[in-house]
Design an enzyme around this catalytic site. Structure first.
Site, mmCIF file in Angstrom:
data_model
loop_
_atom_site.group_PDB
_atom_site.id
_atom_site.type_symbol
_atom_site.label_atom_id
_atom_site.label_comp_id
_atom_site.label_asym_id
_atom_site.label_seq_id
_atom_site.Cartn_x
_atom_site.Cartn_y
_atom_site.Cartn_z
ATOM 1 N N ARG A 72 -11.722 16.490 -25.413
ATOM 2 C CA ARG A 72 -12.150 17.364 -26.502
ATOM 3 C C ARG A 72 -11.050 17.673 -27.507
ATOM 4 O O ARG A 72 -11.333 18.018 -28.650
ATOM 5 C CB ARG A 72 -12.817 18.607 -25.938
ATOM 6 N N GLU A 109 -7.439 22.977 -9.863
ATOM 7 C CA GLU A 109 -7.880 23.917 -8.841
ATOM 8 C C GLU A 109 -8.049 23.222 -7.490
ATOM 9 O O GLU A 109 -7.707 23.770 -6.449
ATOM 10 C CB GLU A 109 -9.196 24.569 -9.281
#
Length: 191
Positions: A72, A109
Site C-alpha cells: 500500500r 505478531e
C-alpha cells in the site's frame, strides 16, 4: 506526530481523508478493524488531498528518495515522489525484485517477515522518506529505515496516512520522526 498537531488542526481535508477510509470489522480475522484505503483511492479529491499534504510537507526538505513499503505504500509513494521531484524506490517482500537485493528481516505478531531493496537504487548520502498506509507497531517502517541506512541514505522521516492511537505520543520511530495524517476510524456498523 499527527498532522493536526503540526499546523493542520481543523483542516477539512483531514476529516475528508478519514471519512474516505472504509472500516471493515473482523477482517482478516475476528477483532481486527481493517482500515481499507481502497475507498480513499476511489475518492479522487480525498486521494489528491492526501498526496498534496505530503507533497506540501516534503517539497522543501531536499528529499531525493521516496521509499514505499509493499504494497500500500506503492499507492502513495510514486505520486509524492513526482510531486517533490524525487525518485520512487519500492521496498518489496522477498523474491519480488529481480536482480541483486539486500534484505532486512523484522518481527511480526506471529513470526517474521522481510523487506528487500535493489542494490544501487539508493546512493550514499541521499535524503529519504519512507511511506506506508498505516503504522501500528512500526516494525515494517523500522525495517525500511534500516535497509535505507545500510546503503548510506539519510532517512529524514517516516510517513503514514493512518496511525493507531498508540503511536500518537510517539513522535519518533527508531530515532526517526513519524508523520501521520489521521487516526483509524471505528466501524460505522458491525456485521
Amino acid at each position: 506526530m499527527f498532522a493536526e498537531e503540526n499546523g493542520l488542526k481543523g483542516d477539512p481535508r483531514l476529516q475528508a481523508i478519514s471519512q474516505a477510509i472504509r472500516v471493515v470489522p473482523h477482517f482478516p480475522k475476528h477483532g481486527i478493524m481493517f482500515q481499507d484505503i481502497t475507498t480513499l483511492l476511489l475518492d479522487h479529491k480525498a486521494f489528491k488531498d492526501t498526496v498534496d499534504i505530503f507533497v506540501d510537507r516534503y517539497r522543501d526538505m531536499h528529499i531525493s528518495v521516496v521509499a514505499g513499503i509493499e504494497a500500500r505504500g506503492f499507492m502513495f509513494g510514486p505520486s509524492i515522489a513526482l510531486g517533490i521531484g524525487a525518485k520512487f524506490v519500492p521496498l518489496r517482500k522477498p523474491r519480488k525484485l529481480p536482480g541483486e537485493v539486500i534484505s532486512e528481516k523484522y518481527a511480526l505478531e506471529y513470526g517474521t517477515d522481510c523487506l528487500e531493496l535493489h542494490v544501487g537504487a539508493v546512493q550514499p548520502g541521499e535524503r529519504a522518506i519512507v511511506i506506508d498506509d498505516l503504522v501500528a507497531t512500526g516494525g515494517t517502517l523500522s525495517a525500511g529505515v534500516k535497509l535505507l541506512e545500510r546503503v548510506g541514505a539519510q532517512v529524514v522521516e517516516c510517513a503514514c496516512v493512518i496511525g493507531v492511537p498508540d503511536v500518537k505520543g510517539q513522535c519518533r520511530l527508531i530515532g526517526k520522526p513519524l508523520y501521520v495524517l489521521v487516526e483509524p476510524r471505528k466501524a460505522d456498523k458491525c456485521y
